[in-house]
Design a protein around this motif. Structure first.
Motif, PDB file in Angstrom:
ATOM      1  N   UNK A  68       0.871  -1.170   0.000  1.00 31.93           N
ATOM      2  CA  UNK A  68       0.000   0.000   0.000  1.00 31.93           C
ATOM      3  C   UNK A  68       0.907   1.219   0.000  1.00 31.93           C
ATOM      4  N   UNK A 125      -0.747  -0.865  -4.296  1.00 29.95           N
ATOM      5  CA  UNK A 125      -0.039   0.400  -4.121  1.00 29.95           C
ATOM      6  C   UNK A 125       0.339   0.997  -5.470  1.00 29.95           C
ATOM      7  N   UNK A 126       1.082   2.110  -5.420  1.00 25.41           N
ATOM      8  CA  UNK A 126       1.389   2.840  -6.648  1.00 25.41           C
ATOM      9  C   UNK A 126       2.868   3.209  -6.683  1.00 25.41           C
ATOM     10  N   UNK A 149      -1.704  -6.491  -7.872  1.00 25.64           N
ATOM     11  CA  UNK A 149      -2.751  -5.473  -8.038  1.00 25.64           C
ATOM     12  C   UNK A 149      -2.184  -4.057  -8.053  1.00 25.64           C
ATOM     13  N   UNK A 150      -0.885  -3.934  -8.160  1.00 23.31           N
ATOM     14  CA  UNK A 150      -0.264  -2.610  -8.059  1.00 23.31           C
ATOM     15  C   UNK A 150      -0.334  -1.823  -9.346  1.00 23.31           C
ATOM     16  N   UNK A 151      -0.154  -0.498  -9.207  1.00 21.42           N
ATOM     17  CA  UNK A 151      -0.079   0.373 -10.383  1.00 21.42           C
ATOM     18  C   UNK A 151       1.358   0.875 -10.494  1.00 21.42           C
ATOM     19  N   UNK A 163      -9.295   8.667 -11.874  1.00 27.25           N
ATOM     20  CA  UNK A 163      -8.478   8.533 -10.655  1.00 27.25           C
ATOM     21  C   UNK A 163      -7.161   9.279 -10.809  1.00 27.25           C
ATOM     22  N   UNK A 209      -7.409  12.995  -9.826  1.00 27.57           N
ATOM     23  CA  UNK A 209      -7.410  13.210  -8.376  1.00 27.57           C
ATOM     24  C   UNK A 209      -6.007  12.988  -7.804  1.00 27.57           C
ATOM     25  N   UNK A 210      -5.387  11.917  -8.270  1.00 32.63           N
ATOM     26  CA  UNK A 210      -4.044  11.570  -7.817  1.00 32.63           C
ATOM     27  C   UNK A 210      -3.063  12.689  -8.159  1.00 32.63           C
ATOM     28  N   UNK A 235      -3.632  15.845  -8.584  1.00 30.92           N
ATOM     29  CA  UNK A 235      -3.836  17.007  -7.703  1.00 30.92           C
ATOM     30  C   UNK A 235      -3.202  16.780  -6.349  1.00 30.92           C
ATOM     31  N   UNK A 236      -3.355  15.561  -5.849  1.00 32.74           N
ATOM     32  CA  UNK A 236      -2.817  15.257  -4.528  1.00 32.74           C
ATOM     33  C   UNK A 236      -1.282  15.315  -4.529  1.00 32.74           C
ATOM     34  N   UNK A 261      -2.634 -10.896 -11.809  1.00 31.76           N
ATOM     35  CA  UNK A 261      -2.880 -10.168 -13.056  1.00 31.76           C
ATOM     36  C   UNK A 261      -3.865  -9.031 -12.991  1.00 31.76           C
ATOM     37  N   UNK A 262      -4.169  -8.505 -11.797  1.00 32.53           N
ATOM     38  CA  UNK A 262      -5.104  -7.393 -11.701  1.00 32.53           C
ATOM     39  C   UNK A 262      -4.378  -6.060 -11.585  1.00 32.53           C
ATOM     40  N   UNK A 263      -3.083  -6.065 -11.748  1.00 34.10           N
ATOM     41  CA  UNK A 263      -2.293  -4.833 -11.668  1.00 34.10           C
ATOM     42  C   UNK A 263      -2.172  -4.162 -13.020  1.00 34.10           C
ATOM     43  N   UNK A 264      -1.321  -3.131 -13.077  1.00 38.19           N
ATOM     44  CA  UNK A 264      -1.199  -2.398 -14.341  1.00 38.19           C
ATOM     45  C   UNK A 264       0.142  -1.669 -14.413  1.00 38.19           C
ATOM     46  N   UNK A 274     -12.563  17.658  -6.351  1.00 43.79           N
ATOM     47  CA  UNK A 274     -11.276  16.989  -6.146  1.00 43.79           C
ATOM     48  C   UNK A 274     -10.595  16.591  -7.456  1.00 43.79           C
ATOM     49  N   UNK A 275     -11.358  16.321  -8.515  1.00 39.02           N
ATOM     50  CA  UNK A 275     -10.733  15.874  -9.758  1.00 39.02           C
ATOM     51  C   UNK A 275     -10.739  16.940 -10.854  1.00 39.02           C
ATOM     52  N   UNK A 311     -12.392  -7.039 -10.579  1.00 36.24           N
ATOM     53  CA  UNK A 311     -11.491  -6.242 -11.399  1.00 36.24           C
ATOM     54  C   UNK A 311     -11.342  -4.851 -10.806  1.00 36.24           C
ATOM     55  N   UNK A 316     -10.135  -1.812  -8.443  1.00 36.04           N
ATOM     56  CA  UNK A 316      -8.858  -1.532  -7.785  1.00 36.04           C
ATOM     57  C   UNK A 316      -9.069  -0.454  -6.744  1.00 36.04           C
ATOM     58  N   UNK A 362      -7.488   2.643  -4.401  1.00 34.31           N
ATOM     59  CA  UNK A 362      -6.359   3.574  -4.297  1.00 34.31           C
ATOM     60  C   UNK A 362      -6.575   4.411  -3.038  1.00 34.31           C
ATOM     61  N   UNK A 391      -5.624   7.794  -1.352  1.00 36.30           N
ATOM     62  CA  UNK A 391      -5.035   9.095  -1.648  1.00 36.30           C
ATOM     63  C   UNK A 391      -5.256   9.998  -0.438  1.00 36.30           C
ATOM     64  N   UNK A 392      -4.165  10.490   0.130  1.00 33.55           N
ATOM     65  CA  UNK A 392      -4.212  11.363   1.301  1.00 33.55           C
ATOM     66  C   UNK A 392      -5.086  10.764   2.412  1.00 33.55           C
ATOM     67  N   UNK A 439     -11.744   2.158  -7.996  1.00 32.64           N
ATOM     68  CA  UNK A 439     -11.826   2.277  -9.452  1.00 32.64           C
ATOM     69  C   UNK A 439     -12.549   1.036  -9.946  1.00 32.64           C
ATOM     70  N   UNK A 445     -15.237   5.970 -10.617  1.00 36.10           N
ATOM     71  CA  UNK A 445     -14.336   6.279  -9.515  1.00 36.10           C
ATOM     72  C   UNK A 445     -15.171   6.738  -8.328  1.00 36.10           C
TER      73      UNK A 445
END
Lengths: 269, 302
Positions: free
Chosen positions: A164, A184-185, A202-204, A227, A230-231, A233-234, A261-264, B69-70, B130, B132, B134, B136-137, B143, B152
């Protein structure tokens, strides 16, 4: 109020374990007692007082004037609300199992930086060694929360078994970035080599430069992802290049289909 | 006590009686304002009264891309129910059927409440593994892959038990056109008040009800005292000059939001005056014993 400051007198004669020098463990101790804390890791004694001149201050902010690649375990199990800054390099396992707070390192860090991080915000302005945010031998998961930003390069197997949290490498990454990622990312804004995202569940993994990710990553087309907005901006105030990267149209490679296989892997189109 | 007259409009010396409710809401964004609004409208359809719809919901306001936010245009939807359980059930159902299905939509928490309810954490399963997550903060988002890309959605949204439902104004005028003109002005003034909604069609209800009925088993029926066509044959609350009555019902996240919304509506009606708009304004209550919140019209006058 001025930070609680440790000023380095000399290069440590041996590797030192700085895990006792976090704000919660220093609280309530007089300077004389802190100076007596044993931080050497061999039979030869090295005490805090031998290495550092201590200036009392606000314990919420601990500052090390001068660093060394022998500074191991700095900021171990750091708690939320506290901050540590090192004006120099650090050694292995900086920020190990940190629960929160903020660690900034003006120089470079050794291997296993941010290992098992649980929620701390860690910034390393120089380079880092191998296994950034990864687990120690025998552990099943690496970092499980928080945000780690490396302004320079990262060694091999950065983000190993990430579970995470966010990992940003602004420079190049060594071989096998994001191997065995659980979730996680991870961002890499420089060049990434080797088996990127090997056995990713499952990670990005977001890469500034595309490439061939092997037969087990499957092209899923280029998309505008909500997503990512939003990411972006954060992250804007923490890593502008990472935010810029996320603001672009991204091509999605699904995988690693050799495992769950659910990651990217996401790269600009 | 004598009624008060302001700018030719008579204000009844009466009060609106309101009840505590559980309030929650979501911020819906979309690629453009049209589709954000569409998601909000669909989700707040059939949400006029808790009696028959399970909840009362409405669009609080449109939100500019700078505030979301987006960075996409959005609408803020508020939803009120008699219990937090009802609110959660209604929100999740409406989210799943009306917002998840709406092209381009994304959902964020927008109510700062004492509690949190699961929304994305419930809808995520549509993703059939499927989906996912995430973080954030410190907030978890989901997703969910859908046919136009990804839905989202924030995992949890806030809920407050300090909400108030049932603030109201009874707007009385010479005929339908004039009464409607005044009521519409009041509704658009209320739209400008944050944290408050008017859940009925266009913010207006024409079938105000009283408690009880001549039929067995009906808990509410038409408010005959305010029906102009019954003025001669029932114990009417209307004088000869009133030919139409419309009501605005207001729900708010806080006691103060309802009060400010009623104040804004009342001001708009009074400013219009009796020639163009309403001749008289009243408020509905049940004698003051049922609801803990009382909004006296004379205290809300401009």
């Amino acid at each position: 109020m001025k930070p609680f400051t440790f000023t380095l007198r000399q290069e440590p004669p041996q590797r030192v374990d700085l895990s006792p020098l976090t704000p919660d463990r220093l609280a309530g101790k007089p300077i004389a007692q802190i100076e007596e804390i044993e931080i050497g890791v061999t039979r030869i004694s090295t005490k805090v007082g031998d290495l550092f001149k201590i200036a009392e201050g606000d314990l919420k902010n601990v500052r090390f004037e001068g660093g060394s690649s022998r500074f191991d375990l700095l900021g171990t199990k750091l708690l939320p609300g506290f901050a540590i800054h090192v004006e120099g390099d650090v050694g292995a396992q900086c920020g190990r199992l940190a629960k929160g707070g903020r660690i900034t390192v003006a120089g470079s860090a050794g291997p296993h930086a941010a290992s098992g991080n649980l929620g701390a915000d860690i910034e390393i302005r120089g380079d880092v060694g191998e296994f950034l945010a990864g687990p120690l031998a025998g552990e099943l998961a690496g970092m499980a929360g928080g945000r780690v930003i490396v302004r320079g390069k990262a060694g091999e197997r950065a983000g190993d078994r990430l579970r995470r949290g966010i990992l940003i490498i602004e420079g190049d990454a060594g071989e096998d970035l994001g191997a065995r990622v659980i979730a996680g990312t991870i961002f890499c804004l420089g060049e990434a080599k080797g088996r990127i995202g090997y056995l990713n569940k499952r990670g990005s993994i977001v890469l500034a430069r595309g490439g061939c990710f092997g037969a087990t990553y499957v092209d899923c087309g280029a998309h505008e992802l909500t997503f990512a907005r939003l990411f972006a901006r954060s992250l804007r105030n923490h890593s502008a290049p990472a935010a810029d990267l996320l603001s672009r149209k991204l091509r999605r490679y699904g995988g690693d289909t050799a495992v769950y296989g659910k990651g990217e892997i996401l790269t600009p189109d | 006590m004598p009624d008060i007259v302001r700018n030719g409009v008579t204000i009844d010396d009466n009060f609106a009686e309101a009840f505590p409710m559980s309030g929650t809401g979501i911020l819906i964004t979309a690629p453009n304002a049209k589709w954000a609004r569409q998601a909000g409208l669909t989700m707040t359809g059939f949400a006029t009264s808790v009696i028959g719809c399970g909840c009362e919901a409405g669009i609080d306001r449109e939100v500019s891309p700078q505030e979301t936010p987006d960075g996409r245009p959005g609408v803020r939807v508020l939803l009120f129910a008699m219990s937090s359980k009802d609110a959660e059930k209604q929100l999740v159902n409406r989210l799943g059927q009306c917002v998840l299905t709406c092209p381009g939509s994304a959902v964020y928490s927008t109510v700062a409440g004492e509690f949190e309810i699961k929304v994305g954490d419930a809808v995520r399963q549509f993703g059939d593994k499927w989906q996912m997550s995430k973080v954030v903060d410190g907030r978890r988002y989901w997703r969910v892959p859908v046919m136009d890309g990804e839905f989202f959605c924030e995992g949890k949204v806030g809920l407050t038990k300090k909400s108030v439902g049932g603030g109201n104004l009874l707007i009385m005028g010479a005929d339908w056109d004039k009464t409607m003109r005044a009521t519409e002005a009041a509704v658009s003034a209320i739209d400008g008040v944050a944290d408050a909604i008017a859940p009925f069609p266009g913010g207006i209800v024409r079938s105000g009800s009283k408690v009880g009925s001549q039929y067995k088993g009906m808990s509410a029926s038409t408010n005959d005292a305010y029906c102009p066509t019954l003025r001669g044959v029932t114990k009417s609350a209307l004088d000869e000059d009133i030919g139409c009555v419309l009501e605005i019902v207001i729900d708010g996240l806080t006691d103060n939001a309802v009060r400010e919304a009623m104040r804004a509506g009342l001001r708009a009606i009074i400013e219009m005056g009796p020639e163009q708009g309403a001749k008289r304004v009243g408020a509905g209550n049940y004698g003051g014993k049922l609801g803990p919140f009382h909004y006296h019209l004379k205290e809300l006058l401009p």
